[in-house]
Design an enzyme around this catalytic site. Structure first.
Site, PDB file in Angstrom:
ATOM      1  CE1 TYR A 159      -3.899   2.251   0.527  1.00 58.73           C
ATOM      2  CE2 TYR A 159      -2.502   3.322   2.170  1.00 58.73           C
ATOM      3  CZ  TYR A 159      -3.634   3.320   1.375  1.00 58.73           C
ATOM      4  OH  TYR A 159      -4.493   4.387   1.422  1.00 58.73           O
ATOM      5  CE  LYS A 163      -3.544   5.361  -1.696  1.00 56.35           C
ATOM      6  NZ  LYS A 163      -4.556   5.953  -2.604  1.00 56.35           N
TER       7      LYS A 163
END
Length: 254
Positions: A159, A163
Site C-alpha cells: 500500500y 501511494k
C-alpha cells in the site's frame, strides 16, 4: 474554472459550468466529494464498482450521473470514460487497501493494489488530460494519496509503495501538463473517520499508538479531506501544481 467570493466572512465557492468526475465515489471520501461538488454547482459524474451504492448516491442527489465499472479493467474503464464526455475537474479517489506483512504478500495482492491505486489512476488521468488538451481547456486534477506515501506503516508495504507511486506520478504529470494549463495535485490524509475508518480504528488499544504520533491528537474527518480537495480544484489554488497536501494533523511533521 471556479469562482470564489467572500460573504459575511466566509469563502464561497462555486463550480457552475464545470464538469467533474470523481472515482471511487460510492462511499466515504469520494461520496462526500461528489456531493459537495454537485452542491457547489458542478455537473458531477461518479464512478465506482458498486452499482447499488451508486444508486443510493444518485437517489440522494439526482443531478449526479453514475457509472459502475471495475477501474482495474483498462478497456472497460476507457469505454465508460468515452460515454461520460468532457471533464474539467478530476478527482482520482478510487483506492484499495490490502494489509499484510511483507513476507506474506502475494503476487495477486500486489497486482490488485497497483491495478487500482496506480494503473487505474493513470488510465483515467490520461483520458481526461487528452480531452482537455484537444479542447484547449485548462483543468484541475486531484489525486487522493495517503500519509503512507511518505511514512512507513506496519503491514502496509505494498500500500505504501502504491501511494508513493501516486505522489511521484502527480509530480511528473504536473510537469508534463502544466504547459497546457492543467494542474495536478494530491492530498495525503491520515486515518479518516469514514465508516470503514471507524470500524478499523475504534479500538482504543489499536488507535492509541497512531494517535500519539499525531500532534493534533485525533484522526481526520471526511469533510476535512473534501475541503482540501475542493481548494485544490478551485481557482483559489491557481499557482499550485505538483504538490502533496498532507491532511494529517501533523503526523508527517513528527
Amino acid at each position: 474554472m471556479s469562482a470564489l467570493s467572500y460573504s459575511e466572512g466566509k469563502m464561497n465557492i462555486t463550480f457552475h459550468g464545470r464538469k467533474a468526475l470523481v472515482t471511487g465515489a460510492s462511499q466515504g471520501i469520494g461520496r462526500d466529494i461528489a456531493l459537495k461538488l454537485s452542491q457547489y454547482g458542478a455537473k458531477v459524474t461518479a464512478i465506482a464498482r458498486n452499482q447499488q451504492l451508486l444508486d443510493v448516491l444518485h437517489s440522494e442527489d439526482p443531478k449526479i450521473t453514475v457509472f459502475a465499472v471495475d477501474l482495474s479493467n483498462w478497456d472497460a474503464t476507457k469505454n465508460v470514460l468515452s460515454q461520460i464526455g468532457s471533464v474539467d475537474l478530476l478527482v482520482n479517489n478510487a483506492g484499495l487497501a490490502i494489509l499484510a506483512p511483507l513476507l506474506d504478500v502475494t503476487e495477486q495482492q500486489i497486482d490488485s493494489l497497483f491495478g487500482v491505486n496506480v494503473k487505474a489512476l493513470m488510465n483515467v488521468t490520461q483520458h481526461v488530460a487528452k480531452d482537455l488538451i484537444s479542447r484547449g481547456a485548462a483543468g484541475s486534477i486531484v489525486n487522493v494519496s495517503s500519509q503512507a506515501s511518505m511514512a512507513g506503516l506496519q503491514d502496509h508495504t505494498v500500500y505504501c509503495a502504491t501511494k508513493g507511486a501516486v505522489d511521484a506520478f502527480t509530480r511528473a504529470a504536473a510537469l508534463e501538463l502544466g504547459k497546457f494549463g492543467i494542474r495536478v495535485n494530491c492530498v495525503n490524509p491520515t486515518v479518516i473517520m469514514t465508516e470503514m475508518g471507524k470500524l478499523g480504528w475504534s479500538d482504543p488499544a489499536k488507535a492509541k499508538p497512531m494517535l500519539e504520533k499525531i500532534p493534533l491528537g485525533r484522526f481526520g474527518e471526511v469533510e476535512e479531506v473534501t475541503d482540501a480537495v475542493l481548494y485544490l480544484l478551485s481557482d483559489r489554488s491557481t499557482m499550485i501544481t505538483g504538490s502533496t497536501l498532507a491532511v494529517d494533523g501533523g503526523y508527517l511533521a513528527v
